[in-house]
Design a protein around this motif. Structure first.
Motif, PDB file in Angstrom:
ATOM      1  N   UNK A  79     -14.033  -7.780  -0.616  1.00 19.15           N
ATOM      2  CA  UNK A  79     -14.168  -6.948   0.582  1.00 19.15           C
ATOM      3  C   UNK A  79     -15.087  -5.768   0.296  1.00 19.15           C
ATOM      4  N   UNK A  80     -15.646  -5.201   1.348  1.00 18.44           N
ATOM      5  CA  UNK A  80     -16.470  -4.008   1.198  1.00 18.44           C
ATOM      6  C   UNK A  80     -15.591  -2.838   0.774  1.00 18.44           C
ATOM      7  N   UNK A  81     -16.172  -1.938   0.018  1.00 18.04           N
ATOM      8  CA  UNK A  81     -15.437  -0.751  -0.425  1.00 18.04           C
ATOM      9  C   UNK A  81     -14.964   0.042   0.790  1.00 18.04           C
ATOM     10  N   UNK A  82     -13.708   0.420   0.778  1.00 13.36           N
ATOM     11  CA  UNK A  82     -13.139   1.214   1.859  1.00 13.36           C
ATOM     12  C   UNK A  82     -12.627   0.416   3.038  1.00 13.36           C
ATOM     13  N   UNK A  83     -12.760  -0.901   2.994  1.00 15.60           N
ATOM     14  CA  UNK A  83     -12.365  -1.705   4.155  1.00 15.60           C
ATOM     15  C   UNK A  83     -10.852  -1.741   4.367  1.00 15.60           C
ATOM     16  N   UNK A  84     -10.059  -1.693   3.305  1.00 13.19           N
ATOM     17  CA  UNK A  84      -8.600  -1.693   3.475  1.00 13.19           C
ATOM     18  C   UNK A  84      -8.124  -0.382   4.103  1.00 13.19           C
ATOM     19  N   UNK A  85      -8.718   0.718   3.687  1.00  9.98           N
ATOM     20  CA  UNK A  85      -8.351   2.011   4.269  1.00  9.98           C
ATOM     21  C   UNK A  85      -8.823   2.095   5.718  1.00  9.98           C
ATOM     22  N   UNK A  86     -10.014   1.591   5.972  1.00 13.62           N
ATOM     23  CA  UNK A  86     -10.561   1.625   7.331  1.00 13.62           C
ATOM     24  C   UNK A  86      -9.698   0.796   8.285  1.00 13.62           C
ATOM     25  N   UNK A  87      -9.248  -0.361   7.819  1.00 10.20           N
ATOM     26  CA  UNK A  87      -8.410  -1.227   8.647  1.00 10.20           C
ATOM     27  C   UNK A  87      -6.959  -0.748   8.691  1.00 10.20           C
ATOM     28  N   UNK A  88      -6.635   0.226   7.864  1.00 11.12           N
ATOM     29  CA  UNK A  88      -5.276   0.783   7.781  1.00 11.12           C
ATOM     30  C   UNK A  88      -4.238  -0.309   7.545  1.00 11.12           C
ATOM     31  N   UNK A  89      -4.523  -1.141   6.533  1.00  9.32           N
ATOM     32  CA  UNK A  89      -3.614  -2.236   6.203  1.00  9.32           C
ATOM     33  C   UNK A  89      -2.663  -1.880   5.073  1.00  9.32           C
ATOM     34  N   UNK A  90      -3.219  -1.314   4.011  1.00  9.99           N
ATOM     35  CA  UNK A  90      -2.438  -1.047   2.805  1.00  9.99           C
ATOM     36  C   UNK A  90      -2.736   0.364   2.321  1.00  9.99           C
ATOM     37  N   UNK A  91      -1.705   1.026   1.837  1.00 12.33           N
ATOM     38  CA  UNK A  91      -1.866   2.329   1.192  1.00 12.33           C
ATOM     39  C   UNK A  91      -0.991   2.334  -0.056  1.00 12.33           C
ATOM     40  N   UNK A  92      -1.279   3.258  -0.954  1.00 13.06           N
ATOM     41  CA  UNK A  92      -0.490   3.376  -2.177  1.00 13.06           C
ATOM     42  C   UNK A  92       0.081   4.785  -2.232  1.00 13.06           C
ATOM     43  N   UNK A  93       1.388   4.849  -2.410  1.00 12.18           N
ATOM     44  CA  UNK A  93       2.055   6.136  -2.540  1.00 12.18           C
ATOM     45  C   UNK A  93       3.137   5.996  -3.598  1.00 12.18           C
ATOM     46  N   UNK A  94       3.201   6.956  -4.486  1.00 15.89           N
ATOM     47  CA  UNK A  94       4.206   6.954  -5.556  1.00 15.89           C
ATOM     48  C   UNK A  94       4.184   5.652  -6.359  1.00 15.89           C
ATOM     49  N   UNK A  95       2.979   5.210  -6.706  1.00 21.54           N
ATOM     50  CA  UNK A  95       2.795   4.011  -7.534  1.00 21.54           C
ATOM     51  C   UNK A  95       3.348   2.740  -6.889  1.00 21.54           C
ATOM     52  N   UNK A  96       3.394   2.716  -5.559  1.00 26.41           N
ATOM     53  CA  UNK A  96       3.875   1.523  -4.863  1.00 26.41           C
ATOM     54  C   UNK A  96       3.002   1.263  -3.638  1.00 26.41           C
ATOM     55  N   UNK A  97       2.643  -0.002  -3.412  1.00 27.57           N
ATOM     56  CA  UNK A  97       1.860  -0.322  -2.215  1.00 27.57           C
ATOM     57  C   UNK A  97       2.751  -0.340  -0.973  1.00 27.57           C
ATOM     58  N   UNK A  98       2.152   0.017   0.148  1.00 25.86           N
ATOM     59  CA  UNK A  98       2.867   0.011   1.426  1.00 25.86           C
ATOM     60  C   UNK A  98       1.982  -0.640   2.475  1.00 25.86           C
ATOM     61  N   UNK A  99       2.567  -1.511   3.264  1.00 23.57           N
ATOM     62  CA  UNK A  99       1.854  -2.121   4.380  1.00 23.57           C
ATOM     63  C   UNK A  99       1.933  -1.148   5.547  1.00 23.57           C
ATOM     64  N   UNK A 100       0.778  -0.649   5.982  1.00 22.64           N
ATOM     65  CA  UNK A 100       0.761   0.382   7.019  1.00 22.64           C
ATOM     66  C   UNK A 100       0.999  -0.187   8.413  1.00 22.64           C
ATOM     67  N   UNK A 101       0.532  -1.390   8.639  1.00 20.42           N
ATOM     68  CA  UNK A 101       0.712  -2.015   9.949  1.00 20.42           C
ATOM     69  C   UNK A 101       1.345  -3.395   9.769  1.00 20.42           C
ATOM     70  N   UNK A 102       2.630  -3.437   9.458  1.00 25.03           N
ATOM     71  CA  UNK A 102       3.253  -4.738   9.203  1.00 25.03           C
ATOM     72  C   UNK A 102       3.217  -5.669  10.415  1.00 25.03           C
ATOM     73  N   UNK A 103       3.150  -5.101  11.607  1.00 22.24           N
ATOM     74  CA  UNK A 103       3.108  -5.924  12.822  1.00 22.24           C
ATOM     75  C   UNK A 103       1.766  -6.649  12.992  1.00 22.24           C
ATOM     76  N   UNK A 104       0.740  -6.254  12.235  1.00 26.57           N
ATOM     77  CA  UNK A 104      -0.573  -6.893  12.373  1.00 26.57           C
ATOM     78  C   UNK A 104      -0.637  -8.260  11.686  1.00 26.57           C
ATOM     79  N   UNK A 105       0.339  -8.578  10.856  1.00 24.50           N
ATOM     80  CA  UNK A 105       0.367  -9.882  10.194  1.00 24.50           C
ATOM     81  C   UNK A 105       0.924 -10.919  11.157  1.00 24.50           C
ATOM     82  N   UNK A 106       0.231 -12.049  11.264  1.00 26.45           N
ATOM     83  CA  UNK A 106       0.658 -13.096  12.192  1.00 26.45           C
ATOM     84  C   UNK A 106       1.998 -13.693  11.785  1.00 26.45           C
TER      85      UNK A 106
END
Length: 193
Positions: A79-106
């Protein structure tokens, strides 16, 4: 050993198997030897044995591994750099990944595969034990009528999770097919954003 009083060492260029090239100021052959030993000890790689390979230019992505978990995921998924943040799909907080928009998954299974991919690739935890993943899954606020254990069984039966790793220690690890699925889902969601 030859008499080194006939020449003076100033710099050494060392080519490592990982594609890293080191240029260092040295005063002796011992310094070069220590440089190589330190590089190997820090897991930068060993010397390239074939001199023809030392002249090859390594691919840009392989030249260095990004330190940002999202950048590692983007690199691995192509993927292009920054595409995950731009799409607001995944973020990392406290050494753990978080799905930001879980409803976007089919499908909920897609979210689970992406979450495992985020842990393996982004957080560099491979494999992940079932209990840790279960806690991470619960924190995602994913809605499903199917228990996590059943979803993971379905993923194992479908060839997305390594059966042997799970059977040995109840650890989760994506297979090649599972990683391809995660990459496919991420690409689709990033393209749609």
């Amino acid at each position: 050993m030859s008499d080194s009083s006939q020449y003076t060492l100033k710099t050494a260029e060392v080519h490592l198997s990982t594609g890293v090239n080191i240029v260092a100021e040295v005063a002796s052959f011992e310094a070069i030897k220590r440089l190589v030993q330190d590089a190997e000890a820090s897991q930068l790689g060993g010397l390239i044995q074939d001199s023809a390979k030392s002249r090859e230019t390594p691919p840009v992505a392989a030249a260095h591994a990004p330190e940002d978990p999202l950048a590692r995921m983007e690199t691995r998924a192509g993927l292009k750099a920054g595409s995950l943040a731009k799409a607001k799909l995944v973020a990392v907080k406290d050494e753990a990944p978080h799905l930001l928009r879980p409803h976007s998954f089919k499908k909920i299974i897609d979210a689970v595969v992406v979450l495992i991919f985020a842990v393996e690739t982004g957080m560099r935890r491979n494999p992940i034990d079932y209990d840790s993943f279960s806690a991470l899954y619960e924190a995602q606020n994913l809605k499903s009528g199917t228990p996590l254990a059943m979803m993971l069984t379905n993923l194992r039966n479908g060839g997305y999770l390594d059966k042997r790793t799970y059977a040995d220690r109840r650890n989760l690890r994506l297979t090649g097919k599972g990683e391809e699925k995660a990459v496919q889902v991420l690409k689709e969601l990033c393209d749609a954003a």
